[in-house]
Each structure stands twice: as structure tokens, then as C-alpha cells.
Design a protein around this motif. Structure first.
Motif, PDB file in Angstrom:
ATOM      1  N   ARG A  17      56.635  43.998  15.303  1.00  0.00           N
ATOM      2  CA  ARG A  17      55.709  42.885  15.462  1.00  0.00           C
ATOM      3  C   ARG A  17      54.399  43.462  16.008  1.00  0.00           C
ATOM      4  NH1 ARG A  17      56.573  37.670  19.469  1.00  0.00           N
ATOM      5  NH2 ARG A  17      54.343  37.415  19.934  1.00  0.00           N
ATOM      6  N   ILE A  18      53.298  43.107  15.378  1.00  0.00           N
ATOM      7  CA  ILE A  18      51.999  43.602  15.844  1.00  0.00           C
ATOM      8  C   ILE A  18      51.114  42.413  16.135  1.00  0.00           C
ATOM      9  CG2 ILE A  18      49.973  44.993  15.282  1.00  0.00           C
ATOM     10  CD1 ILE A  18      51.678  46.761  13.565  1.00  0.00           C
ATOM     11  N   ASP A  19      50.733  42.264  17.393  1.00  0.00           N
ATOM     12  CA  ASP A  19      49.893  41.130  17.776  1.00  0.00           C
ATOM     13  C   ASP A  19      48.424  41.523  17.742  1.00  0.00           C
ATOM     14  OD1 ASP A  19      51.822  39.067  18.305  1.00  0.00           O
ATOM     15  OD2 ASP A  19      52.507  40.309  19.980  1.00  0.00           O
ATOM     16  N   GLU A  20      47.599  40.500  17.523  1.00  0.00           N
ATOM     17  CA  GLU A  20      46.152  40.720  17.539  1.00  0.00           C
ATOM     18  C   GLU A  20      45.531  39.861  18.629  1.00  0.00           C
ATOM     19  OE1 GLU A  20      44.670  39.839  13.638  1.00  0.00           O
ATOM     20  OE2 GLU A  20      45.411  41.730  12.812  1.00  0.00           O
ATOM     21  N   ASP A  21      44.487  40.408  19.227  1.00  0.00           N
ATOM     22  CA  ASP A  21      43.691  39.653  20.196  1.00  0.00           C
ATOM     23  C   ASP A  21      42.310  39.522  19.553  1.00  0.00           C
ATOM     24  OD1 ASP A  21      42.122  38.759  22.262  1.00  0.00           O
ATOM     25  OD2 ASP A  21      42.704  40.323  23.684  1.00  0.00           O
ATOM     26  N   VAL A  22      42.080  38.395  18.856  1.00  0.00           N
ATOM     27  CA  VAL A  22      40.844  38.229  18.085  1.00  0.00           C
ATOM     28  C   VAL A  22      39.800  37.518  18.931  1.00  0.00           C
ATOM     29  CG1 VAL A  22      39.809  37.283  15.988  1.00  0.00           C
ATOM     30  CG2 VAL A  22      42.169  38.135  15.940  1.00  0.00           C
ATOM     31  N   GLN A  23      38.709  38.202  19.205  1.00  0.00           N
ATOM     32  CA  GLN A  23      37.572  37.608  19.911  1.00  0.00           C
ATOM     33  C   GLN A  23      36.502  37.268  18.879  1.00  0.00           C
ATOM     34  OE1 GLN A  23      37.604  37.133  23.473  1.00  0.00           O
ATOM     35  NE2 GLN A  23      39.760  37.507  22.979  1.00  0.00           N
ATOM     36  N   GLU A  24      35.691  36.284  19.180  1.00  0.00           N
ATOM     37  CA  GLU A  24      34.762  35.808  18.146  1.00  0.00           C
ATOM     38  C   GLU A  24      33.299  35.983  18.524  1.00  0.00           C
ATOM     39  OE1 GLU A  24      35.592  32.399  15.917  1.00  0.00           O
ATOM     40  OE2 GLU A  24      37.768  32.713  15.974  1.00  0.00           O
ATOM     41  N   GLY A  25      32.497  36.386  17.526  1.00  0.00           N
ATOM     42  CA  GLY A  25      31.048  36.362  17.664  1.00  0.00           C
ATOM     43  C   GLY A  25      30.437  37.686  18.078  1.00  0.00           C
ATOM     44  N   ILE A  26      29.535  38.196  17.250  1.00  0.00           N
ATOM     45  CA  ILE A  26      28.895  39.489  17.555  1.00  0.00           C
ATOM     46  C   ILE A  26      28.114  39.403  18.869  1.00  0.00           C
ATOM     47  CG2 ILE A  26      26.787  39.037  16.206  1.00  0.00           C
ATOM     48  CD1 ILE A  26      26.959  42.016  15.293  1.00  0.00           C
ATOM     49  N   VAL A  54      25.963  47.300   0.149  1.00  0.00           N
ATOM     50  CA  VAL A  54      25.767  46.583   1.410  1.00  0.00           C
ATOM     51  C   VAL A  54      27.016  45.742   1.624  1.00  0.00           C
ATOM     52  CG1 VAL A  54      24.440  44.823   2.641  1.00  0.00           C
ATOM     53  CG2 VAL A  54      23.261  46.572   1.260  1.00  0.00           C
ATOM     54  N   VAL A  55      27.614  45.871   2.808  1.00  0.00           N
ATOM     55  CA  VAL A  55      28.854  45.165   3.108  1.00  0.00           C
ATOM     56  C   VAL A  55      28.586  44.113   4.186  1.00  0.00           C
ATOM     57  CG1 VAL A  55      31.203  45.403   4.024  1.00  0.00           C
ATOM     58  CG2 VAL A  55      30.268  47.177   2.507  1.00  0.00           C
ATOM     59  N   ARG A  56      29.059  42.908   3.917  1.00  0.00           N
ATOM     60  CA  ARG A  56      29.039  41.839   4.921  1.00  0.00           C
ATOM     61  C   ARG A  56      30.295  42.024   5.774  1.00  0.00           C
ATOM     62  NH1 ARG A  56      28.107  38.724   8.610  1.00  0.00           N
ATOM     63  NH2 ARG A  56      27.852  36.467   8.424  1.00  0.00           N
ATOM     64  N   ASN A  57      30.129  42.476   7.018  1.00  0.00           N
ATOM     65  CA  ASN A  57      31.287  42.760   7.873  1.00  0.00           C
ATOM     66  C   ASN A  57      31.897  41.460   8.404  1.00  0.00           C
ATOM     67  OD1 ASN A  57      31.021  45.627   7.724  1.00  0.00           O
ATOM     68  ND2 ASN A  57      29.274  45.480   9.127  1.00  0.00           N
ATOM     69  N   HIS A  58      33.193  41.292   8.238  1.00  0.00           N
ATOM     70  CA  HIS A  58      33.878  40.103   8.762  1.00  0.00           C
ATOM     71  C   HIS A  58      34.584  40.387  10.098  1.00  0.00           C
ATOM     72  CE1 HIS A  58      33.644  37.122   5.343  1.00  0.00           C
ATOM     73  NE2 HIS A  58      33.043  38.197   4.851  1.00  0.00           N
ATOM     74  N   TYR A  59      35.204  41.557  10.193  1.00  0.00           N
ATOM     75  CA  TYR A  59      35.919  41.923  11.431  1.00  0.00           C
ATOM     76  C   TYR A  59      35.550  43.354  11.790  1.00  0.00           C
ATOM     77  CZ  TYR A  59      38.996  37.893  10.724  1.00  0.00           C
ATOM     78  OH  TYR A  59      39.491  36.631  10.566  1.00  0.00           O
ATOM     79  N   CYS A  60      35.512  43.657  13.080  1.00  0.00           N
ATOM     80  CA  CYS A  60      35.440  45.060  13.475  1.00  0.00           C
ATOM     81  C   CYS A  60      36.469  45.332  14.555  1.00  0.00           C
ATOM     82  CB  CYS A  60      34.037  45.470  13.900  1.00  0.00           C
ATOM     83  SG  CYS A  60      33.612  44.992  15.541  1.00  0.00           S
ATOM     84  N   SER A  61      36.909  46.566  14.579  1.00  0.00           N
ATOM     85  CA  SER A  61      37.921  47.009  15.521  1.00  0.00           C
ATOM     86  C   SER A  61      37.244  47.398  16.832  1.00  0.00           C
ATOM     87  CB  SER A  61      38.622  48.223  14.918  1.00  0.00           C
ATOM     88  OG  SER A  61      39.659  48.654  15.750  1.00  0.00           O
ATOM     89  N   LEU A  62      37.817  46.995  17.959  1.00  0.00           N
ATOM     90  CA  LEU A  62      37.333  47.455  19.267  1.00  0.00           C
ATOM     91  C   LEU A  62      38.418  48.342  19.877  1.00  0.00           C
ATOM     92  CD1 LEU A  62      35.658  44.178  20.626  1.00  0.00           C
ATOM     93  CD2 LEU A  62      34.557  46.149  19.534  1.00  0.00           C
ATOM     94  N   LYS A  83      46.255  44.163  19.490  1.00  0.00           N
ATOM     95  CA  LYS A  83      45.078  44.847  18.940  1.00  0.00           C
ATOM     96  C   LYS A  83      43.825  44.005  19.105  1.00  0.00           C
ATOM     97  CE  LYS A  83      42.600  47.698  16.671  1.00  0.00           C
ATOM     98  NZ  LYS A  83      41.512  47.549  17.651  1.00  0.00           N
ATOM     99  N   LEU A  84      42.819  44.573  19.761  1.00  0.00           N
ATOM    100  CA  LEU A  84      41.564  43.851  19.999  1.00  0.00           C
ATOM    101  C   LEU A  84      40.661  43.960  18.766  1.00  0.00           C
ATOM    102  CD1 LEU A  84      39.910  42.260  22.113  1.00  0.00           C
ATOM    103  CD2 LEU A  84      38.936  44.453  22.830  1.00  0.00           C
ATOM    104  N   VAL A  85      40.270  42.783  18.266  1.00  0.00           N
ATOM    105  CA  VAL A  85      39.465  42.712  17.055  1.00  0.00           C
ATOM    106  C   VAL A  85      38.331  41.730  17.314  1.00  0.00           C
ATOM    107  CG1 VAL A  85      39.509  41.849  14.670  1.00  0.00           C
ATOM    108  CG2 VAL A  85      41.396  43.258  15.513  1.00  0.00           C
ATOM    109  N   LEU A  86      37.151  42.057  16.798  1.00  0.00           N
ATOM    110  CA  LEU A  86      36.024  41.113  16.915  1.00  0.00           C
ATOM    111  C   LEU A  86      35.767  40.479  15.558  1.00  0.00           C
ATOM    112  CD1 LEU A  86      33.726  40.087  18.872  1.00  0.00           C
ATOM    113  CD2 LEU A  86      32.288  41.837  17.778  1.00  0.00           C
ATOM    114  N   LYS A  87      35.752  39.144  15.545  1.00  0.00           N
ATOM    115  CA  LYS A  87      35.434  38.423  14.301  1.00  0.00           C
ATOM    116  C   LYS A  87      33.922  38.256  14.257  1.00  0.00           C
ATOM    117  CE  LYS A  87      37.189  34.401  11.700  1.00  0.00           C
ATOM    118  NZ  LYS A  87      36.000  34.147  10.909  1.00  0.00           N
ATOM    119  N   ILE A  88      33.311  38.823  13.237  1.00  0.00           N
ATOM    120  CA  ILE A  88      31.847  38.793  13.133  1.00  0.00           C
ATOM    121  C   ILE A  88      31.408  37.635  12.247  1.00  0.00           C
ATOM    122  CG2 ILE A  88      29.852  40.070  12.254  1.00  0.00           C
ATOM    123  CD1 ILE A  88      31.204  42.650  13.096  1.00  0.00           C
ATOM    124  N   ALA A  89      32.180  37.354  11.211  1.00  0.00           N
ATOM    125  CA  ALA A  89      31.803  36.262  10.297  1.00  0.00           C
ATOM    126  C   ALA A  89      33.059  35.599   9.747  1.00  0.00           C
ATOM    127  CB  ALA A  89      30.981  36.809   9.128  1.00  0.00           C
TER     128      ALA A  89
END
Lengths: 336, 336
Positions: free
Chosen positions: B303-312, B37-45, B330-336
Motif C-alpha cells: 500500500r502506498i499512500d500519498e500526501d497531496v498538497q495543493e497550489g504552487i 512545453v509541458v503543463r505540469n499537473h503534479y510535482c514531487s517534493l 509520498k508528498l506531492v504538490l498539485k499544481i493544476a
């Protein structure tokens, strides 16, 4: 003595109509300095000529209005100011649909040995662009491997029929798409295709299903001469890493709105590729290709049929056979 | 303790709407035999997820209704029945947008060393599919040569920005197409592109002209992420033997009618090719690609930029940034 010439009077919109052209009689031209006058015996009628009639960016300039329709021709030197091309020798040329052409020597004039063939027209079919297009398109672009599946559209046409036969020589399963029962019969009986699909009266969905039935594991290669719904149906049936040789799009040449390919996404799904193909690119290797085709013909492995129409006064009707699907084999006009 | 999961309730028609999804709370799953069982911290969008929501033939099965939206994730092992993946170790996974995933080990689970990076999210951008897509698409498909001209669409997006930088590393002139002045500024100032073209408010004809001005000798390479009018305009400006890497078609993913490519004829004119591209094909070479990207980043060349959005609970709004053109990097969702 006069020179009848088949002149482009105006640029066709959609289907060419007789009024887009005019057959004129002019004096036989003078010999250009260092050049020739050639008595044309045969000219090639090809889908590409329809493209040259448009004023659109292409790989050749548009045919000028008031000039004869550009064509590959074979003929006999009638007058010469060049010792390499004596009167009475034969040449292949990119000139025009006319009885006599004034030729300034350049890239596109080549001597031919008509003793090699039963008719000089063979230099417009087996020994010409037809065989070379099929040879280089298959060997250099499609790169067939034994056991792969090849689908050819316009399969009963000049290029298509040779493409399928080269596929068979390489151990491929070959599916041909053509219009009408008689063409489909010829694909199987004359050219040795494994499957013939008659596209007449069928929707895109029907074609998707028929190709799927004929190629349950998908198409490894597509040799495309037609475009439109046929191309869409093929692209719905690709195998992984499929190669599509884009040789022609005859279904589009007379349409003002271009259909193109809606279903691009399938290229990503199957990591497939489309390759725009012109034989000019392989000009330095034409002797190699011509020799191989000649050998296959001699061995009975390749058969190239000609559809010879007669008379420069019949050029329009002869040309339109390409678009009505009437021609069987390489369409050639006998001028003299 | 519960597990919030972002569930696909029905298949979107055109643009996804909030009602196509549901955030549910369920118990944390049990450990599968031999799995985790994995506690997901980030997911890719990613745009690709929109395709997976459709019930259409693709390179992966559609996301089942009632299951979480499939995503690449990075997370920490929360419970384990596998000694190779102890509790507290980190993994990258193809699982779903959910707080906890039950993982049966297989092809898509890989241990990661988060000590290498300043944020575990980097495994979804620089060290993940973004860098690898740009690397293999450029090096193995486009095959840049110094002095050639490259055009990148979706240029300010995650993959596009890296593609352009790899073009510059190889001595190419790089043109980027993006939406809006701010993105165009970033192309030039942050990523070192030579020319930035803002497609907003421009017709296909306008784009044809702007690309022609930026690339008077035509485009040798196109890296396509967008499709539609942008692709048509590029295809109007090809150089001989141009290579088009077909990586994505984001302009089409939400449309029911697919535009595709009308102007296929130009492929023949320029003997150009289109290559459908998926990085999966290069899976055995990911370590090589990852190492090269990491080195370029260390050297300051990429250079690689990230666009981190927060909250499932914000997944829908975050995902739609891809289609509104709001995301930068890169769009990334922070889950935890």
C-alpha cells in the motif's frame, strides 16, 4: 624458575600509561589436563590489543583485569599432556604476553613448522595475520581490477605495506598515506607504491587536495587502517562505486570521543560502500591465503618487514610504538 | 496567460526560509526546437531537493540561482515540436516547480499512460521513484532472507513504508522507527510492521535499548533514511554481517555541521557494511521494478499512500512538511 607476565591492572582511559600494566613474576604454571605449557618466544603487538583492553562490546571479550594482555604468540611446547603436541614442537597461539602460557587446546592453537622460515616471528607477520588480513581484505572485499586506484592509510604499517603490494600485483595505481618522510620514502622505494602522501602537519583540507591531485578520477578502493581526518579526506575523493575496506581505526583507539565519519553523504553521491572487515571470517581459507602470500614472497613480489623489539620488560614502550607511528613493519616482541 | 515559477533566490543555510525562494510570473515559454512545453499537473517534493539547493559536490549539479527548484513532475504536453510527444499526451519529467516547463528532450522525459492509474500523481509515488527506491534498495542491496530482522528509519515516510512491506513479503521481522504515536499506529495497522518505535523525546541511549528489546539477536538489515542518533542506535544493534542501505540522511540536510556516524568501530565488530544507494544506477531495470510494485499493489500486498498538497503558491509550506515530520506517505504538490 619463574614466569614473567605482563598484566592488565586497570583499563586505560585514552592513551595507555605504564601504570595501567604490571610485570609480575609467578611460578611456571602446571600443565592443564589434555593441554600444554608453552614457552613463548615471540608475541604480536597489534592495534587490536588496545580495543581488547576496553570494557566495550567487541568481537572478543575484554581482557580480564589481573590477566596478561592477550596476544598472538609463537613458542615451543615446554610441557605437554597431549600427544599431538610433543615437548619441543612449536605452536602458534592466542594466549598472553608472558614467558610461559598454560594452554587448554581449542580453536586458536596450531602447530607450526619453523623449518619453513628464517625466524619463528614470521608466523606473526608474513605467515600470520598480517599477510592474511591484506590478502582477504583485498581479494574478497576490495576486489581490485587492473587500472583502478587504491588508497591505503597506515601504508607503511605491516598490513598497509602488503595491501599496497597486492594492489600493484593486480595492476592498480597505489597511493599510500603515512607519517613522515622516511616512511614515505619506504613506500616508494621498498614497497613500489606509485604515490606517497605524508599526512604530518596537514589539515583535512590539505589532505583532500593532495589525494585529489594524486587521484584525479577518484579512489576506486580505500583500505582504511587509520580513520579520522585521513578517512574523511579519502571519502571526499571517492570514485563511483568505491569500496572502502574498514580494517582498523588506529587514530581512534586511544580517544574517548570517537570521530567516526562525518561525511556519510558522499557514500550516497558515489554509491560507495564501507565494509567492516575481520579475517576470522576467512579462517577456513587461511591455508589458501598463506600459500599465496608465501609464493609472492618467494617470487620477490611481496616484501614484509618486521620491527622486532626485545624483552618482556619493554612491552609497554614497544606497544606504544604503534601509536607514536615509530614502528616500521610488523611490530613483534621477542620474549625469549 | 502566465507561468508561475517557484524560483531559488539564494542558497539556504540550515533550514530553508521563505525568503530563499520567490514565486514569479513569467510568460509561457516558447517551444524549444524538437522539444515540448509541458503543463505540469503534479510535482514531487523530496528530501533530495534540499541537497540540490546547496552548492556542494553531489550526484547532480546544484540548482542554479534564479531558476525554479528542480523536481520530478507529471504533466500534459501543451505545445510540441516533436511527433513522439503530441499535444495532449502525458509525460513524466525532471524539470522544475513551475506551471509550464520548456523541455528539451533527453534522458529524463518519458511518456506515461495515465489510464493505468486513478491519479497521475501515482507516477510520482507507486509507479515512480518511491516504489523503485524501495524495490532496488531492498532486492539488490539489502537482499532480505526469510527470518532476518529489518529496521527501517523514516518508516512512515513514502519510501520507508514500502521498504517495510517488501521486508514482510520476504518473510522478515520488520521494525519501523517513526515520529509520533499516529505514525507508529499506521506502521502496525496500515503497513503490517511487527514493531513500531517512536523516536520522539528519546535519547540515543533510549533508542539503543528500544531497538535491542525489539531485536534481541540484532539487526540483519537497516534501511536508513534519517541518520543522526537513529543511525547510531541502529549501529549499536547490528547482527553479524549486517547490511545498511544508506538511502537518505534527512536529519542532516538542514544542518551545517554533519553528524555522520561516530560508531564506525561496530562495523568491524560485526563485519557489517554500509552501501550508499541511488536508484539511477538501476535505470535500465525500472520497467521490471515498476511491474513488480504494480503487481504487489494489485495483490493488496503493498500500500502506498500519498500526501497531496495543493497550489504552487503553497510550495514552501508543503516542502517543509518533509522536515517537520508532518507528511504521511509520498508528498506531492498539485499544481493544476
Amino acid at each position: 624458575m619463574t614466569n614473567r607476565r605482563f598484566i592488565l591492572r586497570r583499563r586505560p582511559v585514552g592513551d595507555p600509561v605504564p601504570e595501567d600494566f604490571e610485570l609480575v613474576s609467578e611460578p611456571i604454571p602446571d600443565v592443564p589436563a589434555g593441554g600444554l605449557v608453552v614457552r613463548n618466544h615471540y608475541c604480536s603487538l597489534d592495534p587490536a590489543q588496545r580495543g581488547w583492553m576496553d570494557d566495550a562490546p567487541s568481537y572478543m571479550p575484554p581482557i580480564p583485569l589481573g590477566e596478561p594482555v592477550r596476544a598472538t604468540t609463537v613458542g615451543e611446547v615446554y610441557a605437554s599432556d597431549n600427544p599431538d603436541f610433543p615437548v619441543g614442537s612449536w605452536v602458534m597461539n592466542l594466549s598472553g604476553i608472558e614467558e610461559y602460557s598454560a594452554v587448554e587446546l581449542g580453536h586458536f592453537t596450531a602447530p607450526i613448522d619453523i623449518g619453513m622460515v628464517d625466524s619463528p616471528s614470521k608466523f606473526l607477520s608474513a605467515m600470520g595475520a598480517v599477510g592474511l588480513t591484506a590478502y582477504f581484505g583485498m581479494l574478497e572485499v576490495a576486489k581490485p581490477k587492473a587500472g583502478e586506484t587504491l588508497c591505503v592509510s597506515g601504508a607503511a604499517g605491516a598490513v598497509g605495506s602488503v595491501v599496497g603490494q597486492i594492489g600493484k600485483i593486480h595492476g592498480c595505481r597505489v597511493i599510500g598515506i603515512a607519517g613522515g618522510a622516511e616512511k614515505c620514502r619506504r613506500l616508494i622505494e621498498d614497497y613500489g607504491f606509485d604515490v606517497a602522501i605524508d599526512y604530518r602537519g596537514k589539515s583535512r583540507e590539505d589532505l583532500v587536495e593532495e589525494i585529489a591531485k594524486a587521484a584525479p578520477d577518484g579512489l576506486d578502493m580505500v583500505f582504511e587502517n587509520v580513520g579520522g581526518d585521513i578517512l574523511e579526506a579519502e571519502v571526499h575523493n571517492l570514485a563511483k562505486k568505491a569500496r572502502i575496506v574498514l580494517c582498523g581505526l588506529i587514530s581512534e583507539y586511544n580517544s574517548v570521543e570517537k570521530h567516526g565519519l562525518q561525511n556519510l553523504w558522499q557514500l550516497i553521491v558515489h554509491q560507495a560502500s564501507i565494509h567492516g572487515f575481520l579475517i576470522m571470517d576467512y579462517a577456513d581459507r587461511f591455508p589458501e591465503g598463506g600459500a599465496q602470500i608465501a609464493q609472492w614472497i618467494a617470487e620477490g613480489k611481496v616484501r614484509i618487514d618486521e620491527d622486532v623489539q626485545e624483552g618482556i620488560e619493554n612491552t609497554y614502550d614497544a606497544f606504544m610504538r604503534l601509536f607514536s607511528g615509530k614502528n616500521t613493519g610488523k611490530l613483534v616482541l621477542k620474549i625469549a
